[in-house]
Design an enzyme around this catalytic site. Structure first.
Site, PDB file in Angstrom:
ATOM      1  N   TYR A  29       8.453 -24.626  13.195  1.00 33.23           N
ATOM      2  CA  TYR A  29       7.942 -25.781  13.922  1.00 33.23           C
ATOM      3  C   TYR A  29       8.834 -26.228  15.079  1.00 33.23           C
ATOM      4  CZ  TYR A  29       4.422 -26.571  10.256  1.00 33.23           C
ATOM      5  OH  TYR A  29       3.360 -26.446   9.394  1.00 33.23           O
ATOM      6  N   LYS A  71      10.941 -17.214   1.292  1.00 30.59           N
ATOM      7  CA  LYS A  71      10.211 -15.948   1.428  1.00 30.59           C
ATOM      8  C   LYS A  71      11.193 -14.895   1.931  1.00 30.59           C
ATOM      9  CE  LYS A  71       6.340 -13.607   1.328  1.00 30.59           C
ATOM     10  NZ  LYS A  71       5.503 -13.394   0.112  1.00 30.59           N
ATOM     11  N   ASP A 116       4.754 -17.846  -2.435  1.00 29.60           N
ATOM     12  CA  ASP A 116       3.398 -17.567  -2.934  1.00 29.60           C
ATOM     13  C   ASP A 116       3.328 -17.756  -4.444  1.00 29.60           C
ATOM     14  OD1 ASP A 116       5.194 -15.473  -2.417  1.00 29.60           O
ATOM     15  OD2 ASP A 116       3.697 -13.934  -2.734  1.00 29.60           O
TER      16      ASP A 116
END
Ligand code: NAD
Length: 340
Positions: free
Chosen positions: A123, A175, A209
């Site tokens: 972001y 991740k 996930d």
């Protein structure tokens, strides 16, 4: 000595839920001196600026703000409220608690606090198009920036939060199996910080996930969660959903130069001016503010009165299945304060 706090009532339902909140805090005896300022459309109406300098100056002075929902004016030429606040006060930690209040919800006994890094990651706004042949927008590239300093301060904030609130576990969500450099740096730095708390607060690691699935299957297993900007954006709304949506969701933006507490919901234009808004999220945000300034017992008492009013179910607003007005709901909470 009263603590000075900037109050931004906000737009739409903002002024009515802000009034309800300050009434409840006053009834509980909170020693706060409110400095009321405008932002959003109210800022545009008065100063032609959605985040006027006078409001920023007030927060620079108090270092604390309670903010109602703001309507962002459409059109060019206005600076972004959130960007101005984040940059001025270096608001690096977004704190979103979610715990079960509404009776009969799908999950009971949830008490999760998600801490999201607020200044880095995907972001940061480093994006561009790539021309291929005569197509100027044949591809787009967005860069995720993670720094060791940024990672260290957010993970440390999460562990310190856990320590202050008697919590036992921090789950670091990442991740790093795919994004080995950026997410890898976040994970490695997190592991290093966690060593300082070994024996008192456990570090748990989860890939994002798998985390999304685990939050649905076994949300009661989670305590404090810390993660990067994009994952935090998504998972914080997910945990609000687990406990009944955004209606009772508070949030805090903690920075180097100030701390801003808010309701997560918006200005609710469909019910603005009707006197039926639920002030609960802003009241819970005010409780986070009280905890932040060390008034922990009062925060607990106000939260208890709010929870009891909601569980009783007789004097609650329409979004909670009742018929009460904002004022009647507020009176009921204040009555429970007295009893408590
Ligand atoms: P919203 O949260 O304002 O409303 C969504 C639905 O939830 C509406 O039906 C509304 O009536 C209801 N609702 C929200 N808060 C409620 C409350 N306290 N009590 C009872 N019902 C409540 O979201 P939206 O309609 O997408 O956005 C409206 C405006 O708010 C937009 O201008 C948006 O930019 C702004 N917004 C501001 C913030 C903020 O300042 N923190 C956050 C989100 C949206």
């Amino acid at each position: 000595m009263a603590t000075p706090v900037t109050l931004i009532p906000g737009d739409g339902i903002g002024p009515s839920i802000a009034q309800a909140t300050t009434r409840i805090l006053a009834a509980a005896g909170a020693a706060i001196e409110w400095d009321t300022q405008v932002a959003g459309m109210a800022g545009v109406a008065r100063y032609g600026d959605p985040i006027p300098d006078s409001t920023l100056d007030s927060i620079k002075r108090t270092k604390l703000a309670l903010k109602g929902p703001l309507e962002t004016p459409v059109g060019e030429g206005y600076r972004s409220i959130n960007v101005a606040l984040r940059k001025t006060f270096d608001l690096y930690a977004n704190v979103r608690p979610a715990y079960s209040i509404i009776p009969g919800g799908r999950y009971r006994d949830l008490d999760i606090v998600l801490i999201r890094e607020n200044t880095e990651g995907l972001y940061v706004g480093v994006e561009h198009y790539i021309r291929v042949g005569d197509d100027p927008r044949a591809a787009a590239e967005s860069v995720a920036i993670i720094t060791r300093t940024g990672s260290e301060r957010i993970v440390r904030y999460a562990f310190e939060y856990a320590a202050r609130h008697g919590r036992k576990k921090v789950t670091l969500v990442h991740k790093a199996n795919i994004l080995k450099f950026s997410q890898g740096l976040f994970l490695d730095t997190g592991r290093m910080v966690a060593r300082d708390y070994a024996g008192s607060i456990a570090l748990e690691e989860r890939i994002v996930d798998a985390m999304a699935m685990n939050l649905v299957l076994h949300p009661e297993r989670f305590d404090v969660i810390v993660t990067t900007n994009l994952f935090g954006d998504i998972l914080s709304d997910q945990i609000s959903g687990l406990v009944g949506g955004l209606g009772l969701a508070p949030g805090a933006n903690i920075g180097v130069n100030g701390a801003i507490f808010e309701a997560v919901h918006g200005t609710a234009p469909d019910i603005a001016g009707k006197g039926i808004a639920n002030p609960g999220a802003l009241v819970l945000a005010a409780c986070m503010l009280l905890e932040h300034i060390g008034d922990v017992e009062r925060a607990k008492r106000i939260r208890g009165a709010l929870e009891q009013t909601i569980r009783d179910g007789t004097t609650v607003t329409r979004d909670l299945g009742g018929q009460a007005s904002t004022e009647e709901f507020t009176d009921a909470v204040i009555a429970k304060l007295g009893a408590g």
